[in-house]
Motif scaffolding. Structure first.
Motif, PDB file in Angstrom:
ATOM      1  N   ILE A 237       0.865  -1.179   0.000  1.00 47.23           N
ATOM      2  CA  ILE A 237       0.000   0.000   0.000  1.00 47.23           C
ATOM      3  C   ILE A 237       0.900   1.227   0.000  1.00 47.23           C
ATOM      4  CG2 ILE A 237      -1.793   1.253   1.259  1.00 47.23           C
ATOM      5  CD1 ILE A 237      -2.721  -1.405   2.406  1.00 47.23           C
ATOM      6  N   GLU A 238       0.614   2.191  -0.873  1.00 49.67           N
ATOM      7  CA  GLU A 238       1.520   3.317  -1.079  1.00 49.67           C
ATOM      8  C   GLU A 238       0.791   4.652  -1.052  1.00 49.67           C
ATOM      9  OE1 GLU A 238       3.872   2.573  -4.771  1.00 49.67           O
ATOM     10  OE2 GLU A 238       2.613   0.781  -4.886  1.00 49.67           O
ATOM     11  N   VAL A 239       1.554   5.687  -0.724  1.00 50.48           N
ATOM     12  CA  VAL A 239       1.069   7.051  -0.850  1.00 50.48           C
ATOM     13  C   VAL A 239       2.266   7.969  -1.118  1.00 50.48           C
ATOM     14  CG1 VAL A 239       1.215   7.538   1.643  1.00 50.48           C
ATOM     15  CG2 VAL A 239      -0.351   8.878   0.221  1.00 50.48           C
TER      16      VAL A 239
ATOM     17  N   ALA B 249       8.147   1.520   4.895  1.00 53.55           N
ATOM     18  CA  ALA B 249       9.245   2.184   4.197  1.00 53.55           C
ATOM     19  C   ALA B 249       8.836   3.619   3.896  1.00 53.55           C
ATOM     20  CB  ALA B 249       9.582   1.453   2.899  1.00 53.55           C
ATOM     21  N   ALA B 250       9.749   4.530   4.102  1.00 58.09           N
ATOM     22  CA  ALA B 250       9.479   5.933   3.790  1.00 58.09           C
ATOM     23  C   ALA B 250      10.693   6.529   3.099  1.00 58.09           C
ATOM     24  CB  ALA B 250       9.149   6.721   5.053  1.00 58.09           C
TER      25      ALA B 250
ATOM     26  N   SER C 262       7.487   5.912  -6.205  1.00 55.20           N
ATOM     27  CA  SER C 262       8.136   5.358  -7.399  1.00 55.20           C
ATOM     28  C   SER C 262       9.433   6.095  -7.741  1.00 55.20           C
ATOM     29  CB  SER C 262       7.182   5.408  -8.604  1.00 55.20           C
ATOM     30  OG  SER C 262       6.825   6.745  -8.909  1.00 55.20           O
ATOM     31  N   TYR C 263       9.769   7.116  -6.958  1.00 55.08           N
ATOM     32  CA  TYR C 263      11.015   7.858  -7.196  1.00 55.08           C
ATOM     33  C   TYR C 263      12.197   7.001  -6.766  1.00 55.08           C
ATOM     34  CZ  TYR C 263      14.428  11.658  -7.236  1.00 55.08           C
ATOM     35  OH  TYR C 263      15.528  12.448  -7.509  1.00 55.08           O
ATOM     36  N   GLU C 264      13.173   6.839  -7.628  1.00 54.39           N
ATOM     37  CA  GLU C 264      14.352   6.039  -7.313  1.00 54.39           C
ATOM     38  C   GLU C 264      15.382   6.905  -6.586  1.00 54.39           C
ATOM     39  OE1 GLU C 264      15.642   4.219 -11.037  1.00 54.39           O
ATOM     40  OE2 GLU C 264      14.672   2.356 -10.352  1.00 54.39           O
TER      41      GLU C 264
ATOM     42  N   LYS D 133       8.665   1.622  -2.580  1.00 53.93           N
ATOM     43  CA  LYS D 133       7.964   0.344  -2.768  1.00 53.93           C
ATOM     44  C   LYS D 133       8.949  -0.816  -2.696  1.00 53.93           C
ATOM     45  CE  LYS D 133       4.912  -2.265  -5.825  1.00 53.93           C
ATOM     46  NZ  LYS D 133       4.139  -2.263  -7.100  1.00 53.93           N
ATOM     47  N   ASP D 134      10.106  -0.671  -3.366  1.00 51.83           N
ATOM     48  CA  ASP D 134      11.143  -1.702  -3.271  1.00 51.83           C
ATOM     49  C   ASP D 134      11.520  -1.951  -1.812  1.00 51.83           C
ATOM     50  OD1 ASP D 134      11.462  -1.971  -6.069  1.00 51.83           O
ATOM     51  OD2 ASP D 134      12.974  -0.376  -6.126  1.00 51.83           O
TER      52      ASP D 134
END
Length: 315
Positions: A57-59, A281-282, A63-65, A207-208
């Motif tokens: 679950i994301e907010v 993860a943040a 997606s920024y690497e 996300k990774d």
């Protein structure tokens, strides 16, 4: 007995509230001693939670690497502990907090050149020197492969980050020679420093990182690929190292407020693992004086409290 993971709706509400509440926090500043990190937009902020069933679950900017930096130490630790065993790693590198900054030379001087923890720079280079391989490139490929297996996708080295790091890592090179002189470096010291630096120069997303953390929460099995990455017996050792030194000189405050094994990186990443449940993860680049993401810490604390994840709290 481990309680069931929180429901996805509760997690969604918690991470959305954390993102909304802390997005406007402008405390801290990007790491400036590595030129690449100083250039990352400081407004970026993403939160992802990975469950042990593979759900994420994301907010926000998930997606920024960003550069993995010191979070990489966890996965090199995992590789080496699998290769030589937990007791050999503890004997050669250590399993205690230093109580000093992550790049401290004083910590080595106070302990006769022993690094104490694989999660500070000295210990991470010592750990990198223990990777079993036929040559430096083979050892590097194994480190990169371990990061990729944890993430469930191919992770890549950023040449730009690596160049920025390699041209400014004189302090780490000095630490590597101190380790070598005290018998705590197990390969050529400059080679180990180079491999360690490359390990810090890969790019991941929030996300990774959530999936990487969920692999530890899931007893060493990647919840997305279903591959066993780490023996279940080694996971507690990895998490205990994260408990003691994961956020450097702020590790005690982190445990006091979040109550979970964690790891930070000066690229702005923060990871927290709730064993048997999930990983938080943040990513947010501005750091506090200890080198930890300001917004990331606030978000992890809020989410842990809202979802009652603190492992020290009564069930």
């Amino acid at each position: 007995m481990i309680a069931s993971p929180p429901a996805s709706q509760a997690v969604s509400l918690a991470i959305e509230a954390a993102h909304k509440q802390f997005s406007g926090n402008n405390d801290g500043k990007n790491a400036s001693y590595i030129p690449y990190l100083a250039s990352v937009p400081s407004h970026l902020f993403g939160i992802a939670v990975g469950f042990i069933d593979g759900t994420v679950i994301e907010v926000g900017d998930t997606s920024y690497e960003f550069a993995i930096e010191s979070i990489s130490k966890v996965f090199t630790l995992a590789l080496v502990i699998e290769q030589i065993g937990a007791e050999a790693l503890r004997e050669k590198v250590g399993a205690d907090p230093t109580g000093l900054p992550f790049n401290s030379v004083m910590a080595l001087a106070l302990h006769n050149g022993k690094p104490l923890s694989p999660l500070v720079n000295a210990g991470a280079m010592s750990t990198a020197s223990l990777v079993q391989g036929k040559d430096a490139e083979d050892r590097w490929r194994q480190i990169l492969n371990m990061q990729s297996r944890f993430a469930g996708r191919r992770i890549s080295l950023s040449q730009e980050v690596n160049q920025s790091e390699q041209t400014t890592n004189f302090h780490n090179r000095g630490i590597a020679w101190i380790l070598y002189s005290s018998g705590a470096m197990y390969s050529d010291p400059i080679e180990a420093c180079d491999i360690y630096t490359r390990g810090c120069s890969t790019l991941i997303t929030a996300k990774d990182l959530a999936i990487m953390g969920a692999t530890l929460a899931n007893g060493g099995i990647n919840p997305v690929t279903k591959e066993r990455i780490v023996q279940s017996a080694n996971v507690p050792h990895i998490l205990s190292e994260m408990m003691m030194e994961g956020l450097y000189t702020a590790s005690g405050d982190w445990l006091y407020s979040v109550g979970l094994p964690g790891k930070s990186g000066v690229g702005g990443g923060i990871l927290a693992v709730a064993p048997g449940k999930l990983a938080i993860a943040a990513f947010s680049p501005p750091l506090d004086e200890a080198g930890n993401s300001v917004r990331g810490q606030l978000a992890a604390e809020y989410i842990s409290q809202q979802l009652k994840l603190n492992i020290f709290a009564p069930g």
